[in-house]
Design a protein around this motif. Sequence first.
Motif, PDB file in Angstrom:
ATOM      1  N   MET A  45       0.839  -1.192   0.000  1.00 51.03           N
ATOM      2  CA  MET A  45       0.000   0.000   0.000  1.00 51.03           C
ATOM      3  C   MET A  45       0.877   1.246   0.000  1.00 51.03           C
ATOM      4  O   MET A  45       1.840   1.346   0.755  1.00 51.03           O
ATOM      5  CB  MET A  45      -0.926   0.006   1.226  1.00 51.03           C
ATOM      6  N   ILE A  46       0.513   2.215  -0.858  1.00 42.53           N
ATOM      7  CA  ILE A  46       1.268   3.446  -1.017  1.00 42.53           C
ATOM      8  C   ILE A  46       0.496   4.612  -0.398  1.00 42.53           C
ATOM      9  O   ILE A  46      -0.716   4.753  -0.605  1.00 42.53           O
ATOM     10  CB  ILE A  46       1.533   3.734  -2.516  1.00 42.53           C
ATOM     11  N   HIS A  47       1.223   5.467   0.324  1.00 44.90           N
ATOM     12  CA  HIS A  47       0.643   6.616   1.010  1.00 44.90           C
ATOM     13  C   HIS A  47       1.459   7.869   0.697  1.00 44.90           C
ATOM     14  O   HIS A  47       2.603   7.789   0.258  1.00 44.90           O
ATOM     15  CB  HIS A  47       0.688   6.423   2.534  1.00 44.90           C
ATOM     16  N   HIS A  48       0.884   9.045   1.003  1.00 41.76           N
ATOM     17  CA  HIS A  48       1.714  10.252   1.117  1.00 41.76           C
ATOM     18  C   HIS A  48       1.676  10.725   2.569  1.00 41.76           C
ATOM     19  O   HIS A  48       0.712  10.486   3.291  1.00 41.76           O
ATOM     20  CB  HIS A  48       1.290  11.355   0.135  1.00 41.76           C
ATOM     21  N   THR A  49       2.735  11.409   2.992  1.00 38.96           N
ATOM     22  CA  THR A  49       2.919  11.718   4.413  1.00 38.96           C
ATOM     23  C   THR A  49       2.146  12.938   4.892  1.00 38.96           C
ATOM     24  O   THR A  49       1.903  13.074   6.089  1.00 38.96           O
ATOM     25  CB  THR A  49       4.402  11.968   4.715  1.00 38.96           C
ATOM     26  N   ASP A 136      -1.156  17.944  -1.428  1.00 38.41           N
ATOM     27  CA  ASP A 136      -2.071  19.021  -1.770  1.00 38.41           C
ATOM     28  C   ASP A 136      -2.331  19.124  -3.268  1.00 38.41           C
ATOM     29  O   ASP A 136      -3.017  20.030  -3.736  1.00 38.41           O
ATOM     30  CB  ASP A 136      -1.538  20.362  -1.254  1.00 38.41           C
ATOM     31  N   GLY A 137      -1.755  18.190  -4.042  1.00 38.57           N
ATOM     32  CA  GLY A 137      -1.917  18.234  -5.479  1.00 38.57           C
ATOM     33  C   GLY A 137      -0.978  19.204  -6.172  1.00 38.57           C
ATOM     34  O   GLY A 137      -0.962  19.279  -7.405  1.00 38.57           O
ATOM     35  N   LYS A 138      -0.194  19.949  -5.385  1.00 39.02           N
ATOM     36  CA  LYS A 138       0.750  20.918  -5.927  1.00 39.02           C
ATOM     37  C   LYS A 138       2.204  20.525  -5.660  1.00 39.02           C
ATOM     38  O   LYS A 138       3.080  20.840  -6.458  1.00 39.02           O
ATOM     39  CB  LYS A 138       0.486  22.308  -5.326  1.00 39.02           C
ATOM     40  N   ASP A 139       2.442  19.861  -4.538  1.00 41.33           N
ATOM     41  CA  ASP A 139       3.794  19.429  -4.194  1.00 41.33           C
ATOM     42  C   ASP A 139       4.271  18.433  -5.253  1.00 41.33           C
ATOM     43  O   ASP A 139       3.600  17.433  -5.509  1.00 41.33           O
ATOM     44  CB  ASP A 139       3.784  18.778  -2.812  1.00 41.33           C
ATOM     45  N   PRO A 180      -2.355   8.031  -2.429  1.00 36.66           N
ATOM     46  CA  PRO A 180      -1.475   9.159  -2.747  1.00 36.66           C
ATOM     47  C   PRO A 180      -2.115  10.095  -3.767  1.00 36.66           C
ATOM     48  O   PRO A 180      -2.788   9.642  -4.702  1.00 36.66           O
ATOM     49  CB  PRO A 180      -0.240   8.480  -3.328  1.00 36.66           C
ATOM     50  N   ARG A 181      -1.875  11.387  -3.601  1.00 32.39           N
ATOM     51  CA  ARG A 181      -2.416  12.387  -4.512  1.00 32.39           C
ATOM     52  C   ARG A 181      -1.281  12.991  -5.329  1.00 32.39           C
ATOM     53  O   ARG A 181      -0.252  13.368  -4.774  1.00 32.39           O
ATOM     54  CB  ARG A 181      -3.123  13.483  -3.719  1.00 32.39           C
ATOM     55  N   GLY A 182      -1.451  13.070  -6.633  1.00 32.52           N
ATOM     56  CA  GLY A 182      -0.434  13.679  -7.483  1.00 32.52           C
ATOM     57  C   GLY A 182       0.023  12.780  -8.611  1.00 32.52           C
ATOM     58  O   GLY A 182       0.707  13.226  -9.530  1.00 32.52           O
ATOM     59  N   PHE A 183      -0.332  11.499  -8.536  1.00 35.56           N
ATOM     60  CA  PHE A 183      -0.127  10.561  -9.643  1.00 35.56           C
ATOM     61  C   PHE A 183      -1.201   9.496  -9.533  1.00 35.56           C
ATOM     62  O   PHE A 183      -1.842   9.366  -8.487  1.00 35.56           O
ATOM     63  CB  PHE A 183       1.281   9.936  -9.621  1.00 35.56           C
TER      64      PHE A 183
END
Length: 295
Positions: A45-49, A136-139, A180-183
């Motif tokens: 499982m993949i997460h963002h911090t 945040d979709g921007k990082d 995760p957000r961004g991909f």
Amino acid sequence: MARPLSADALVSALRAEGVTVVEHTGWRTNNRNHKGSWGPLNGVMIHHTVTSGTTSSVSLCFNGHSALPGPLCHGVIAKDGTVHLVGNGRANHAGVGDPDVLAAVSAERAKLPAPNQSTTDGNAHFYGFECVNLGDGKDPWPEAQIDAITRASAALCRAHGWSANSVIGHKEWTSAKIDPRGFTMTDLRARVAARLAKKPTGTGTGTGTTAPQYQPFPGAQWFRKNPRSAIVTAMGKRLVAVGCSAYTSGPGPQWTEADRRGYAKWQRKLGYTGASADGWPGAKSWAALKVPYSS
């Protein structure tokens, strides 16, 4: 389903896939096994911090916080692609999720059902990687980091004989999460599948392992137990170097009142006052002190 890899087997699998690995002090015994089962394993499982900065993110994931004790994952994947190992065993990362999703992952189906239940313990069934990103979709997600996520996921899939369909995002496990957000996970799984179609590119010898530059924060309670450790000596030397010594001799490995007084000087130097400058280390002041890594 699979039995969890041993610590040595996990490190070897990551290195064999060309991952740069940092083994943080105590990671091999850092787990929540006393709170529930660990295995059989079904996937990754993949997460963002939702954090920035490698040192503070690794410290948080190793120790957790008052509401959620660590480890919060098995590995933290930094922006530069380094994988920092912080836990081995059950970790507080997945939480409860949808049993239909677990069944689909176990069957390695290409299409996952939309999660609409929260009844199954994901911490028992998934390896977890936290990836340093604000979410945040921007990082940005540097290519080195995406490549490391791909390689780490492929390493575990290869070790267990899984396909890329065994890799999911936290948002695919429960509707309560967005990471995760961004991909997209579809793109990530395609990258994992492409890697699995080739032979691993790492050496598997451990030559890719590096020591962390700075010591992760051991946790506030660690200091209150009056530890005797090389970490205390390294901290003391840094206090002397930044002009915050309260020592009449030393510093040495045993935590003493002199260490606490010196650390209080450091906290005041950073602008802390009152109870925030009581000499007991906190994560932010510790990160600012830049204590050299001690194995």
